[in-house]
Structures are given as structure tokens and as C-alpha cells.
Design an enzyme around this catalytic site. Structure first.
Site, PDB file in Angstrom:
ATOM      1  N   HIS A 496       0.825  -1.208   0.000  1.00  0.00           N
ATOM      2  CA  HIS A 496       0.000   0.000   0.000  1.00  0.00           C
ATOM      3  C   HIS A 496       0.866   1.268   0.000  1.00  0.00           C
ATOM      4  O   HIS A 496       0.701   2.146  -0.847  1.00  0.00           O
ATOM      5  CB  HIS A 496      -0.910  -0.029   1.245  1.00  0.00           C
ATOM      6  CG  HIS A 496      -1.793   1.168   1.412  1.00  0.00           C
ATOM      7  ND1 HIS A 496      -3.153   1.101   1.191  1.00  0.00           N
ATOM      8  CD2 HIS A 496      -1.535   2.450   1.779  1.00  0.00           C
ATOM      9  CE1 HIS A 496      -3.681   2.296   1.410  1.00  0.00           C
ATOM     10  NE2 HIS A 496      -2.724   3.130   1.776  1.00  0.00           N
ATOM     11  N   GLU A 497       1.789   1.342   0.927  1.00  0.00           N
ATOM     12  CA  GLU A 497       2.593   2.568   1.039  1.00  0.00           C
ATOM     13  C   GLU A 497       3.494   2.757  -0.178  1.00  0.00           C
ATOM     14  O   GLU A 497       3.757   3.874  -0.592  1.00  0.00           O
ATOM     15  CB  GLU A 497       3.416   2.561   2.341  1.00  0.00           C
ATOM     16  CG  GLU A 497       2.580   2.593   3.626  1.00  0.00           C
ATOM     17  CD  GLU A 497       1.537   3.709   3.669  1.00  0.00           C
ATOM     18  OE1 GLU A 497       1.769   4.771   3.065  1.00  0.00           O
ATOM     19  OE2 GLU A 497       0.471   3.500   4.307  1.00  0.00           O
ATOM     20  N   HIS A 500       1.615   4.610  -2.778  1.00  0.00           N
ATOM     21  CA  HIS A 500       1.706   6.065  -2.587  1.00  0.00           C
ATOM     22  C   HIS A 500       3.079   6.555  -3.066  1.00  0.00           C
ATOM     23  O   HIS A 500       3.193   7.594  -3.699  1.00  0.00           O
ATOM     24  CB  HIS A 500       1.565   6.431  -1.104  1.00  0.00           C
ATOM     25  CG  HIS A 500       0.155   6.332  -0.566  1.00  0.00           C
ATOM     26  ND1 HIS A 500      -0.911   6.946  -1.162  1.00  0.00           N
ATOM     27  CD2 HIS A 500      -0.339   5.708   0.536  1.00  0.00           C
ATOM     28  CE1 HIS A 500      -2.013   6.711  -0.455  1.00  0.00           C
ATOM     29  NE2 HIS A 500      -1.689   5.952   0.579  1.00  0.00           N
ATOM     30  N   HIS A 503       3.290   7.042  -6.694  1.00  0.00           N
ATOM     31  CA  HIS A 503       2.552   8.253  -7.077  1.00  0.00           C
ATOM     32  C   HIS A 503       3.477   9.474  -6.954  1.00  0.00           C
ATOM     33  O   HIS A 503       3.417  10.391  -7.773  1.00  0.00           O
ATOM     34  CB  HIS A 503       1.344   8.402  -6.140  1.00  0.00           C
ATOM     35  CG  HIS A 503       0.201   9.210  -6.694  1.00  0.00           C
ATOM     36  ND1 HIS A 503      -0.927   9.466  -5.967  1.00  0.00           N
ATOM     37  CD2 HIS A 503       0.009   9.832  -7.878  1.00  0.00           C
ATOM     38  CE1 HIS A 503      -1.762  10.197  -6.697  1.00  0.00           C
ATOM     39  NE2 HIS A 503      -1.214  10.436  -7.862  1.00  0.00           N
TER      40      HIS A 503
END
Ligand code: ZN
Length: 706
Positions: A496-497, A500, A503
Site C-alpha cells: 500500500h505505502e 503512494h 505516485h
């Protein structure tokens, strides 16, 4: 504008004044005052000392104030470049020091740094207000905004102009002086009421305890819960007894495992009445005032309701779009929750009991059904999720999708000795950015997991500034000669991280304030949550989930159980979350002209949607901190579900090709989502990637609702 979020974060902490004398620092020795002499110009962590922060923050504020002064005192007519771009590029020193300072406050804090924060925080807040409330500055921004059509701006420039203008307007810049004064008063009241709501809730949580003095009342509780309860009692001056509290690690396992039905009822009733005990800490009147003031503020700023005001800035844009997501989900969910309820009632009857399941029984019977059907616990899975193996699997997925190579570097200064530095490179070896990963807890680090930037990607003149990104976790440390073994949830968190992080790393934008993760809250979790899909794919699990001692690949049977258990109890979980989202929308999408009885209102709204008695909203109004303790998630609690719909549908785009690593899809995802930051409307970007609006179908299948 770009700094607003950061400054607000620090200003949320309450500081006392500090008159400590500061050592004089010779400017040439302060690493913030010159280019870092480091590879890729990463912050020079080895040279940055506590005494460097305040002088750099003060000088940064002064520099930006001068830059703003140059913009506002310009006697020529304002242009895009002399106003919008000049504002965007202002404050570079302040930004440089702020990134390091704010990241250190969360991941590597100290008494000294907190002392500095006490002095820095009010300075930063005042500085930010001075920009946001500068009428001359806004006047020039507005002049440029009004001639936008004549300026032949490209789409990124248009977006920067629109967002800059809008952020002033949303703060009231367009109002006349008396309305401005009114707005300021409303903001102050709202800030205090939000604080009061949170403080009341904290007091309610801390005040309530259940003292157990009879050992038989502990029946069914796991040893860990019993010893936790004993320690809590000891600390509270009740040695030899046991205490259950309103803190989640205490009451949740109690509801899940306690065989004592009347105690379960007592605990759950206390939970659902927090902020509603007609005592000094009661939140009913507080929340009514918040709702009324928000309605007034929205009207003052030209919106019909608070939901209109909030959603105007989000991907959803309108309350209708939110309802278009929530309503169809709600229709599917009811039937599934009913099936789960039936399963549990069968079990109650089979046990020879003669009662109808109530809300305080749900957790207990869920655990019994789970044990019977799936019997899967974290400890069975842990040996297959050794931290380093998970990381290697994650880098493998990123490489398969984007061709990107992530290599450890030992020659870079690091934010903390425990952090690991990586260089992120294209398949041809060209540099993308720097990534830090910081895995384990320590006293100086906040709880949870997050991604942040030490430098964001942007372009200035012809220079492409590369990003420096950090990811911070709190995974269990290795013990003795056993390496760090993660739960499956923790492994998903790492994916998940890094979503980010991608991104931020793959951002390809001109302006920093709208690059990378600078997107609305109902869009920002798409890049992160989509990565969790790969973490759970059997094909990927077989690459990275290997027994840390034997090297054995995770057996198919375990993968299957993992998949089935992920769909378990979804009727309950979705009902809780959806009813809370709908409650939030009811509060903020309505106009209240007469007196409000908050509990009556809540109960009517829940009746209207047909919520069953056995389930209550995940948060009832008097303890719905997401929407009343500050406005971060007001008219926004839906965004969690919204982002899940997006990530399931986006991942489905890969699955539909028959190849979860499909290069065309990956390329599109990078080009339209990861690279674009906040430079386009999120729905437009999503459409470019997907070729259509998001469809809830994939989410329904993934959660077993269809
Ligand atoms: Zn996230």
C-alpha cells in the site's frame, strides 16, 4: 498554497511559548542555506543539527514574505507569470527546511525538536494566514483568473490558476468585509467546537471502565486479553482485579470472546453511548452547533449545503455522485448481512439458547462462525511473510509492471540509521528518484504507516527536479535469530505505502503544488490500494510468500483460505461503514431551519435507509470523530469506500486482459494516474486510463457481495 496542509498539521498541536535562548549559527554552516553537497541533492541528514531549523524557518518566512511583496507591489498589470507562477515558485527555502523538519517531527522526533516546534508552529501559521488573507495578492490573482480565456494557457497552467484562485475563494477572499469578519468568527467557533468534540470523546473513553473481580467473568477471553486487563487494573490501583476499557484493544476482543452475555451488553452499550451520557462530556449540543455553523459557512461561501462545499473540491464533485455510489452498494449489502445473521442465529439455537441475536452478540458469534468455517490466524501465516521476502516480492511486482529497478544505495545520508536508502531507476538505468524505507518502531516515531516526501517532483525553468520519497512503518522487529515475520495485513501495508510512493516517484508535472500525491482525498488512495491487489494474487504470493526456514512456497490450501476469509463478515462490515457514510451525508447534505434533536434525527435517518437493529453505524453521531473533530472527513467518510470501488475496478482492467502484469495497462496507469498528480480532474484521468467511469461490479465481486 502548497504548504498549507503541512502547516495546518503542525499547528494542530498545542504549543506553549518558549523563550529559550538560541545559539547563534553562522549562516555558512547551516546546511539549509546552500545546495546540499550530496548525491542527487538529498537532504544532508548527517550535517543537519537541531540548531539549524529555526534560523532556516525564520529566514525562509522572511524570504517568502519578500517574494510576495514583490508580486503585490508590481505596478504593471498582473500576468500569469508575474502572479500565479511567481506565487507558486515563492518560498523555496521555507519549503526545503519544512520538508525535513516535518518529516523529522513524525519519524524521528526528540524533546529538542518539539521545543523548536513550539516556537516554529505559530510563526508558520501566521505566515500562512498572511498569504491566504492578503487582499492585494488575491486582487491580482483574481485579475489573472478573469482573463484566463485570453491567456492561451496549457492544461497544467489552467489547473494551477484555477486551484490558486479557488483556494483563496474557499477561504473567503471574495466576501465583503463584514462577511469576512463573520467567516473568521465562524471558523474560530468551528475550530473550538471541533476541539471540544474531540476532548469530550477522549474524556468519555478514559473515564469509562468495567472492573471485573470475579474470575468466572473472564471465561472465553484469550490469555493476552486477560493479562492486559490485569495490567490495566494494577495500573488503576485495583490489583488482583481486571479492567476493560473503551480502548479498542480492550473492548473489541472482549466483545469477540467473552462468554458472559450481560457483560458484553454492558460494554457495547457503553461504547454506543459515548458522548451521549448527559454529563459534562456530552457531545449532542456540540455537534448540533457544528452542523449549524457549517451550514452557515457553506451559505456564506455560496453553496447550498456543507456537502456541496466540500464535494466541490473532491473527485465526486456533487452529493448526487456520492449517493450514486452508496445507494447501489447499500441495496446489495442488506441481503448479505441478513445471511450472516441467519448463520449466527442457527448457531445460537443449536447451542440450546433461547434468545434473538442482539448487536452486542454479533462480534462474539462472528468469531465462532469464523473459527468453524475458516480457522485461519495470523500465526499460521507469519512464517511465509518474512519482511525482506515481502520487500523483494514488492520490488518484483513494480518491476514487472513498470520495468522499474529499485537498488539499495549505501552512499547516501539517511533520515535515521535504521532507514534503508534505495535508488529508483528506469529499465535503461536512468535516475527516477530516491526512496527511503524505515521499517521498525522506535520511541521517536509515530504509530501507523505512511508515505511522505523530502522533496517533491517538479520542473523549474528547464530543470527537472527529481523526488525524494520516504515510507515509514511500524513492523515487528527481528527477535533473537528469528527474522522479522509479518502478518498478511502488514505485508499488504508495505504494498500500500509503496503505491503512494510510486505516485510521488513517477510524478511528471511542472508545478510542485499540484504534483504527485496532491490530489483529493477520494482519489489519493487509488494508487496505494490497487497495489494491495497484487499482494494477494496467488501468482504473486507464490513468488514472495515462502517459509522463512524451509523456503517452502505458501501452499495452495492456505492461499484459498486467505481468499475465503477476506470475504467473511463483509455484510456486517459493509453495513457498518455504509450506514456511517450515509449518516455523514445526511448531516451535511441537509438544511436545518428548526431545532435539532440529534439522536432522533440519526434514528430517523437510519430508519429511512432500513438499517437493521442488530447493526449500528460504525460511528454514531456523538462519537463520529472523523466528521466532527475537525472537518477532514466531513461529507467525506464515503471516500474510503469510493477509493475501494476505484481500486477494484482499476485492478480489474488488468485482470480482463488475462495478465495481471499487462504492459499496456501498466503503461496507461503510469501515464494517466501516477504521472499526472493533481494536474487534471481525477474523473477525467480515471476515464483516460479505464476508458469509462468506474464500475462497482469488481468491488462487489471482491467483497463477496455479488
Ligand atoms: Zn494510504
Amino acid at each position: 498554497m502548497k504548504k498549507a496542509v503541512f502547516f495546518l498539521m503542525t499547528s494542530m498541536i498545542i504549543f506553549q511559548s518558549c523563550n529559550q535562548e538560541k545559539a547563534m549559527v553562522i549562516e555558512s554552516e547551516n546546511p539549509f542555506f546552500s545546495e546540499y553537497q550530496t548525491p542527487y541533492n538529498v537532504p544532508d541528514f548527517d550535517r543537519i543539527q537541531l540548531e539549524h531549523y529555526l534560523p532556516a524557518i525564520k529566514k525562509g518566512i522572511e524570504e517568502q514574505a519578500n517574494e510576495i511583496e514583490i508580486i503585490t507591489s508590481n505596478i504593471e498589470a498582473p500576468t500569469y507569470s508575474s502572479t500565479i507562477e511567481a506565487l507558486e515558485y515563492s518560498g523555496s527555502l521555507l519549503e526545503k527546511v519544512s520538508y525535513v523538519y516535518l518529516n523529522m517531527l513524525t519519524a524521528n522526533t526528540s524533546k529538542g525538536l518539539q521545543e523548536i516546534a513550539k516556537e516554529a508552529s505559530p510563526l508558520l501559521t501566521t505566515h500562512e494566514d498572511n498569504i491566504a488573507l492578503n487582499a492585494v495578492l488575491f486582487g491580482r490573482v483574481k485579475e489573472v483568473f478573469e482573463i484566463m480565456e485570453e491567456l492561451s494557457l496549457n492544461s497544467e497552467e489552467t489547473m494551477l490558476l484555477e486551484k490558486t484562485y479557488k483556494s483563496f475563494v474557499r477561504n473567503g477572499a471574495n466576501l465583503n468585509d463584514s462577511d469576512k469578519a463573520e467567516l473568521r468568527k465562524t471558523n474560530e467557533k468551528l475550530a473550538l467546537l471541533g476541539l471540544e468534540f474531540g476532548n469530550n470523546l477522549l474524556a468519555e473513553d478514559n473515564d469509562w471502565i468495567l472492573i471485573i473481580d470475579n474470575k468466572e467473568d473472564l471465561a472465553g477471553l484469550p490469555d493476552m486479553v486477560v493479562s492486559g486487563a490485569a495490567e490495566a487494573a494494577e495500573a488503576a490501583g485495583h490489583p488482583g482485579k481486571w479492567i476493560i476499557t473503551m480502548h479498542k484493544p480492550s473492548w473489541i476482543p472482549f466483545l469477540q470472546y467473552s462468554e458472559n452475555r450481560s457483560l458484553r451488553e454492558q460494554v457495547y452499550t457503553a461504547w454506543m453511548n459515548r458522548g451521549n451520557n448527559n454529563n459534562e462530556q456530552d457531545n449532542k449540543e456540540v455537534l448540533v452547533q457544528i452542523i449549524k455553523l457549517r451550514g452557515e459557512k457553506a451559505n456564506l461561501l455560496g453553496f447550498d449545503t456543507w456537502a456541496d462545499y466540500i464535494l466541490d473540491n473532491n473527485m465526486a464533485k456533487t452529493p448526487e455522485a456520492v449517493y450514486d455510489l452508496l445507494n447501489p452498494l447499500w441495496e446489495k449489502t442488506g441481503a448479505v448481512a441478513q445471511l450472516e445473521l441467519n448463520d449466527m442465529q442457527v448457531m445460537i439455537d443449536a447451542e440450546g439458547n433461547n434468545f434473538k441475536l442482539e448487536s452486542w452478540d454479533w462480534w462474539y458469534y462472528t468469531e465462532k462462525v469464523r473459527k468453524e468455517k475458516y480457522d485461519l490466524d495470523d500465526e499460521t501465516l507469519r512464517p511465509y511473510f518474512e519482511l525482506n521476502a515481502v520487500r523483494v516480492g514488492l520490488f518484483y511486482v513494480i518491476n514487472q509492471l513498470y520495468g522499474i529497478i529499485i537498488e539499495e544505495r549505501n552512499d547516501l545520508p539517511k533520515p535515521h540509521p535504521d532507514a534503508i536508502s534505495y535508488e529508483v531507476k528506469e529499465s535503461d538505468g536512468s535516475h527516477i528518484g530516491i526512496l527511503y524505507m524505515d521499517f521498525h518502531p522506535r520511541k521517536s516515531k509515530n504509530g501507523g504507516a505512511w508515505m511522505d516526501a523530502y522533496r517533491k517532483q517538479y520542473r523549474i525553468r528547464d530543470e527537472f527536479v527529481t523526488p525524494v520519497i520516504t515510507t515509514v512503518f511500524n513492523f515487528s522487529k527481528p527477535t533473537g535469530n528469528q527474522p522479522a515475520l509479518l502478518t498478511f495485513d502488514e505485508a499488504s501495508t508495505m504494498f500500500h505505502e509503496l503505491g503512494h510512493a510510486l505516485h510521488g516517484l513517477l510524478s511528471d508535472c511542472t508545478y510542485e503544488s499540484i504534483s504527485g500525491t496532491a490530489v483529493p482525498i477520494d482519489f489519493v488512495e487509488l494508487p496505494s490500494q490497487i497495489m494491495e491487489n497484487w499482494a494477494a494474487e496467488p501468482q504473486v504470493l507464490k513468488v514472495y510468500a515462502r517459509h522463512y526456514e524451509t523456503g517452502e512456497v505458501i501452499p495452495d490450501e492456505l492461499i484459498e483460505r486467505l481468499d475465503r476469509s477476506s470475504k467473511f463478515n463483509q455484510g456486517f462490515s459493509m453495513t457498518e461503514r455504509l450506514s456511517a457514510s450515509l449518516l455523514d451525508m445526511s448531516w451535511h447534505n441537509s438544511r436545518f431551519d428548526s431545532e435539532i434533536d440529534p439522536l432522533q434525527y440519526e434514528s430517523n435517518e437510519m430508519k429511512k435507509i432500513g438499517l437493521i437493529d442488530e447493526i449500528i453505524p460504525r460511528y454514531r453521531s456523538t462519537y463520529f470523530a472523523h466528521i466532527f473533530n475537525g472537518d477532514m472527513y466531513s461529507a467525506g467518510y464515503y471516500s474510503y469506500l469510493w477509493a475501494e470501488v476505484l481500486d477494484a475496478d482499476a485492478f480489474n482492467a488488468f485482470k480482463e486482459t488475462g495478465d495481471i502484469f499487462d504492459k499496456t495497462k501498466a503503461n496507461d496507469f503510469r501515464k494517466y494516474i501516477l504521472a499526472k498528480g493533481g494536474t487534471y480532474e481525477p474523473m477525467k484521468l480515471y476515464n483516460k486510463f479505464r476508458g469509462q467511469d468506474p464500475d462497482i461490479k469488481a468491488f462487489l465481486v471482491r467483497t463477496g457481495l455479488e
